[in-house]
Design a protein around this motif. Structure first.
Motif, short mmCIF file in Angstrom:
data_model
loop_
_atom_site.label_atom_id
_atom_site.label_comp_id
_atom_site.label_asym_id
_atom_site.label_seq_id
_atom_site.Cartn_x
_atom_site.Cartn_y
_atom_site.Cartn_z
N VAL A 1 0.87 -1.17 0.00
CA VAL A 1 0.00 0.00 0.00
C VAL A 1 0.91 1.22 0.00
O VAL A 1 1.69 1.41 0.93
CB VAL A 1 -0.93 0.02 1.24
CG1 VAL A 1 -1.74 1.31 1.26
CG2 VAL A 1 -1.85 -1.19 1.23
N THR A 2 0.87 1.98 -1.05
CA THR A 2 1.79 3.10 -1.20
C THR A 2 1.07 4.43 -1.06
O THR A 2 -0.12 4.54 -1.36
CB THR A 2 2.50 3.06 -2.57
OG1 THR A 2 1.51 3.18 -3.60
CG2 THR A 2 3.25 1.74 -2.74
N ARG A 3 1.79 5.39 -0.59
CA ARG A 3 1.27 6.75 -0.48
C ARG A 3 2.40 7.71 -0.83
O ARG A 3 3.53 7.56 -0.36
CB ARG A 3 0.78 7.06 0.94
CG ARG A 3 -0.50 6.34 1.34
CD ARG A 3 -1.71 6.89 0.62
NE ARG A 3 -2.93 6.26 1.09
CZ ARG A 3 -3.44 5.13 0.61
NH1 ARG A 3 -2.78 4.50 -0.36
NH2 ARG A 3 -4.54 4.63 1.09
N ARG B 1 -0.37 10.45 -5.36
CA ARG B 1 -0.81 9.15 -5.83
C ARG B 1 -0.50 8.07 -4.82
O ARG B 1 0.38 8.21 -3.99
CB ARG B 1 -0.11 8.82 -7.16
CG ARG B 1 -0.45 9.79 -8.29
CD ARG B 1 0.32 9.44 -9.55
NE ARG B 1 1.77 9.51 -9.30
CZ ARG B 1 2.69 9.15 -10.19
NH1 ARG B 1 2.32 8.67 -11.37
NH2 ARG B 1 3.98 9.25 -9.90
N THR C 1 -1.56 3.55 -3.79
CA THR C 1 -2.30 2.34 -4.13
C THR C 1 -2.97 1.81 -2.87
O THR C 1 -2.42 1.92 -1.78
CB THR C 1 -1.37 1.25 -4.70
OG1 THR C 1 -0.36 0.93 -3.74
CG2 THR C 1 -0.70 1.73 -6.00
N ASP C 2 -4.14 1.25 -3.02
CA ASP C 2 -4.85 0.59 -1.94
C ASP C 2 -5.01 -0.89 -2.30
O ASP C 2 -4.94 -1.27 -3.48
CB ASP C 2 -6.24 1.20 -1.72
CG ASP C 2 -6.16 2.54 -1.00
OD1 ASP C 2 -5.29 2.66 -0.13
OD2 ASP C 2 -6.95 3.43 -1.33
N VAL C 3 -5.18 -1.69 -1.30
CA VAL C 3 -5.40 -3.12 -1.51
C VAL C 3 -6.81 -3.45 -1.12
O VAL C 3 -7.26 -3.12 -0.01
CB VAL C 3 -4.39 -3.95 -0.67
CG1 VAL C 3 -4.72 -5.43 -0.78
CG2 VAL C 3 -2.98 -3.68 -1.13
N GLN D 1 -11.72 -2.28 2.44
CA GLN D 1 -10.38 -1.73 2.27
C GLN D 1 -9.62 -1.99 3.56
O GLN D 1 -10.11 -1.70 4.64
CB GLN D 1 -10.44 -0.21 2.02
CG GLN D 1 -11.13 0.17 0.74
CD GLN D 1 -10.29 -0.18 -0.47
OE1 GLN D 1 -9.10 -0.33 -0.37
NE2 GLN D 1 -10.92 -0.33 -1.62
#
Length: 300
Positions: free
Chosen positions: A159-161, A258, A260-262, A279
């Motif tokens: 999971v990126t932020r 930007r 990403t979520d899982v 989520q």
């Protein structure tokens, strides 16, 4: 007041790393125990290891029994915490349990921070993940996970932020150059000048002359005139001070970050339909604010 601090790690090596750091910090190695499966005992260290590959039973003396015994000694057989089974389950799934008996309360903060830095996981978050996959509690008859099962259980999706870092740089926007030069300004002034002149007046007279009239004499009359005298005196009428004044302004930076979520989707057995979707963070991740160490305490 003796305190027992418990940390759960993903591997035996991580737990041993924490032990080494605690020993370097001045704690006694004899006050630490590492509970894990599938590892060899380290000579001279109190490391409890269970190498059973067959089905476990509650009567067998192994790593799970040692964990049970540790908490029973601390809280009593009838008053042990509910999460003891979760600790045993963490070990069954390939993890390691490190218990540290802290005699000096001044060392509590050191132990907590050391376990965190060594990679201790949040057991509550890990249990919630297990429950989402059907975990209902520790089963003492279940086999320990194989390395392949451990890898599959901990398969992680990142999971990126993006983070926004706003800095400042100084740019030259111009300046002021000041010169001092001589100037000449024509001026006109009016002044009244006085002049004194001799006057001669003749008056007709008819009288007998006296002795005084017959005497010789002279009279001198001085004529005067004023002339303009010019003098200049320089006066300072103003000072120009050259300096620099700093001002501040607030600027709002608008950016799009930007990440990403899982998404975890639970699918019913034998069906292609979706039951629930939620989520959540991927397995094995933790936030900096999460409590990662459980600290049951007991007076001695």
């Amino acid at each position: 007041m003796t305190q027992a601090i418990v940390g759960v790690f993903d591997s035996f090596q991580d737990a041993e790393t924490a032990v080494s750091r605690l020993v370097q910090g001045g704690l006694d190695r004899a006050d630490m125990e590492v509970h894990a499966t599938g590892q060899a005992n380290v000579p001279g260290e109190r490391t409890v290891v269970d190498t059973r590959s067959s089905t476990a039973t509650t009567d067998e003396v192994g790593v799970f029994g040692k964990i049970e015994h540790f908490f029973s000694n601390m809280f009593g057989a009838d008053d042990r915490p509910d999460e003891v089974g979760d600790y045993q389950e963490a070990v069954r799934r390939g993890g390691a349990l490190l218990t540290v008996t802290v005699v000096d309360e001044a060392h509590v903060g050191l132990v907590r921070s050391t376990l965190h830095e060594a990679g201790a996981v949040d057991i509550d978050e890990r249990v919630a993940q297990w429950k989402s996959n059907g975990y209902a509690g520790f089963d003492s008859t279940a086999k320990a996970y194989t390395p392949d099962e451990v890898a599959a259980d901990r398969k992680a999706f990142a999971v990126t932020r993006e983070s926004l870092d706003v800095g400042k740089r100084e740019v030259e926007t111009g300046g002021v150059r000041v010169y001092s030069r001589a100037t000449e300004t024509p001026v006109s002034e009016t002044v009244n000048l006085r002049e004194a002149h001799a006057t001669i007046e003749r008056r007709p007279v008819d009288r007998v002359a006296t002795a005084a009239d017959l005497k010789e004499g002279s009279v001198e009359i001085r004529e005067t005139a004023e002339h303009a005298v010019v003098a200049k005196t320089a006066h300072v009428i103003e000072e120009v001070v050259v300096g620099r004044e700093a001002t501040e302004r607030t600027e709002t930076i608008n950016e799009t970050l930007r990440g990403t979520d899982v998404e975890v989707v639970h699918v019913g057995a034998g069906t292609a339909g979706l039951k629930t979707a939620e989520q959540e963070r991927p397995p094995g991740t933790q936030s900096a604010d999460d409590a990662i160490v459980k600290t049951p305490t007991k007076s001695v």
